[in-house]
Scaffold this motif. Structure first.
Motif, mmCIF file in Angstrom:
data_model
loop_
_atom_site.group_PDB
_atom_site.id
_atom_site.type_symbol
_atom_site.label_atom_id
_atom_site.label_comp_id
_atom_site.label_asym_id
_atom_site.label_seq_id
_atom_site.Cartn_x
_atom_site.Cartn_y
_atom_site.Cartn_z
ATOM 1 N N ALA A 1 -9.388 -3.282 -2.217
ATOM 2 C CA ALA A 1 -8.045 -2.944 -1.926
ATOM 3 C C ALA A 1 -7.778 -1.603 -1.670
ATOM 4 O O ALA A 1 -8.320 -0.515 -1.972
ATOM 5 C CB ALA A 1 -7.243 -3.245 -3.425
ATOM 6 N N LYS A 53 -5.957 1.997 -1.246
ATOM 7 C CA LYS A 53 -5.179 2.697 -2.245
ATOM 8 C C LYS A 53 -3.920 3.674 -1.497
ATOM 9 O O LYS A 53 -4.191 4.055 -0.519
ATOM 10 C CB LYS A 53 -6.009 3.854 -2.877
ATOM 11 C CG LYS A 53 -7.248 3.223 -3.326
ATOM 12 C CD LYS A 53 -7.124 2.994 -4.948
ATOM 13 C CE LYS A 53 -8.493 2.485 -5.348
ATOM 14 N NZ LYS A 53 -8.360 1.914 -6.354
ATOM 15 N N TYR A 54 -2.788 3.642 -2.151
ATOM 16 C CA TYR A 54 -1.864 4.333 -1.440
ATOM 17 C C TYR A 54 -1.548 5.352 -2.353
ATOM 18 O O TYR A 54 -1.235 5.073 -3.630
ATOM 19 C CB TYR A 54 -0.411 3.120 -1.437
ATOM 20 C CG TYR A 54 -0.856 2.173 -0.553
ATOM 21 C CD1 TYR A 54 -0.844 2.096 0.809
ATOM 22 C CD2 TYR A 54 -1.276 0.844 -1.202
ATOM 23 C CE1 TYR A 54 -1.226 0.933 1.644
ATOM 24 C CE2 TYR A 54 -1.431 -0.359 -0.341
ATOM 25 C CZ TYR A 54 -1.428 -0.104 1.032
ATOM 26 O OH TYR A 54 -1.910 -1.238 1.849
ATOM 27 N N LYS A 57 4.277 5.131 -1.980
ATOM 28 C CA LYS A 57 5.007 4.208 -2.557
ATOM 29 C C LYS A 57 6.303 4.524 -2.859
ATOM 30 O O LYS A 57 7.304 3.621 -2.547
ATOM 31 C CB LYS A 57 4.541 3.990 -3.996
ATOM 32 C CG LYS A 57 3.020 3.437 -3.892
ATOM 33 C CD LYS A 57 2.187 3.408 -5.293
ATOM 34 C CE LYS A 57 0.703 2.995 -5.410
ATOM 35 N NZ LYS A 57 0.300 2.857 -6.593
ATOM 36 N N ILE A 116 1.488 -3.134 4.411
ATOM 37 C CA ILE A 116 0.943 -3.728 3.153
ATOM 38 C C ILE A 116 1.342 -5.079 2.714
ATOM 39 O O ILE A 116 2.083 -5.700 3.330
ATOM 40 C CB ILE A 116 1.857 -2.640 2.208
ATOM 41 C CG1 ILE A 116 3.309 -2.881 2.093
ATOM 42 C CG2 ILE A 116 1.237 -1.248 2.317
ATOM 43 C CD1 ILE A 116 4.289 -2.085 0.824
ATOM 44 N N THR A 135 2.907 -9.044 -1.485
ATOM 45 C CA THR A 135 3.012 -8.951 -3.171
ATOM 46 C C THR A 135 3.153 -7.691 -3.611
ATOM 47 O O THR A 135 3.339 -7.350 -4.606
ATOM 48 C CB THR A 135 2.149 -9.969 -3.436
ATOM 49 O OG1 THR A 135 0.916 -9.478 -3.097
ATOM 50 C CG2 THR A 135 2.193 -11.317 -3.403
ATOM 51 N N THR A 136 2.521 -6.676 -2.861
ATOM 52 C CA THR A 136 2.563 -5.147 -3.330
ATOM 53 C C THR A 136 3.697 -4.509 -3.550
ATOM 54 O O THR A 136 4.141 -3.984 -4.517
ATOM 55 C CB THR A 136 1.787 -4.608 -2.300
ATOM 56 O OG1 THR A 136 0.322 -5.227 -2.304
ATOM 57 C CG2 THR A 136 1.484 -3.180 -2.998
ATOM 58 N N GLN A 174 5.944 -5.380 -6.611
ATOM 59 C CA GLN A 174 5.532 -4.760 -7.858
ATOM 60 C C GLN A 174 5.709 -3.438 -7.749
ATOM 61 O O GLN A 174 6.184 -3.077 -8.805
ATOM 62 C CB GLN A 174 3.811 -5.120 -7.603
ATOM 63 C CG GLN A 174 3.263 -4.452 -8.971
ATOM 64 C CD GLN A 174 3.511 -5.305 -10.148
ATOM 65 O OE1 GLN A 174 3.757 -6.487 -10.042
ATOM 66 N NE2 GLN A 174 3.908 -4.677 -11.269
ATOM 67 N N TRP A 175 5.860 -2.733 -6.786
ATOM 68 C CA TRP A 175 6.270 -1.435 -6.721
ATOM 69 C C TRP A 175 7.552 -1.194 -7.184
ATOM 70 O O TRP A 175 8.110 -0.383 -8.004
ATOM 71 C CB TRP A 175 5.965 -0.578 -5.601
ATOM 72 C CG TRP A 175 4.709 -0.475 -5.103
ATOM 73 C CD1 TRP A 175 3.348 -0.535 -5.825
ATOM 74 C CD2 TRP A 175 4.146 -0.107 -3.818
ATOM 75 N NE1 TRP A 175 2.426 -0.493 -5.128
ATOM 76 C CE2 TRP A 175 2.563 0.026 -3.845
ATOM 77 C CE3 TRP A 175 4.603 0.242 -2.756
ATOM 78 C CZ2 TRP A 175 1.782 0.129 -2.709
ATOM 79 C CZ3 TRP A 175 3.741 0.563 -1.387
ATOM 80 C CH2 TRP A 175 2.603 0.563 -1.690
ATOM 81 N N SER A 192 -4.288 4.773 -10.054
ATOM 82 C CA SER A 192 -5.188 3.831 -10.274
ATOM 83 C C SER A 192 -6.089 3.927 -11.447
ATOM 84 O O SER A 192 -6.993 5.027 -11.698
ATOM 85 C CB SER A 192 -6.183 3.750 -8.906
ATOM 86 O OG SER A 192 -7.115 2.804 -9.109
#
Length: 95
Positions: A2, A4-5, A10, A33, A36-37, A40-41, A56
């Motif tokens: 995955a 990473k951001y 974000k 992105i 679904t990301t 969530q954010w 993370s």
């Protein structure tokens, strides 16, 4: 693996949706992105406005406490068992 951001990325993505009223799907597609990301954010920002992105592998303090409870219970049960054995030994020595 995955991607990473960082927290700033974000926050900017969430800002595009919340302040500029852009559709989630459009922002996600433009930023590259997963669909679904971004939701969530947004959920994280709504639930934890003070610190939405902890990083993370890190947990919020309350979540960390819940995560640590089974280990603490196991340790206390072990200590309790040791103390019970010690009490029996002391009681047998007095007889």
């Amino acid at each position: 693996m995955a991607k990473k951001y960082d927290a700033a990325f974000k926050a900017q993505a969430v800002q595009l949706v919340t302040e500029l009223k852009k559709p989630i799907a459009e922002v996600a597609r433009d930023l590259g992105i997963p669909d679904t990301t971004l939701p969530q954010w947004l959920k994280n920002v709504r639930q934890h406005p003070d610190r939405p992105f902890v990083g993370s592998g890190k947990l919020r303090p309350a979540d960390q406490e819940v995560h640590d409870l089974p280990r603490r219970i196991r340790d206390l049960e072990e200590e309790n068992a040791i103390l019970k054995k010690a009490m029996r030994l002391v009681a047998n020595d007095r007889k």
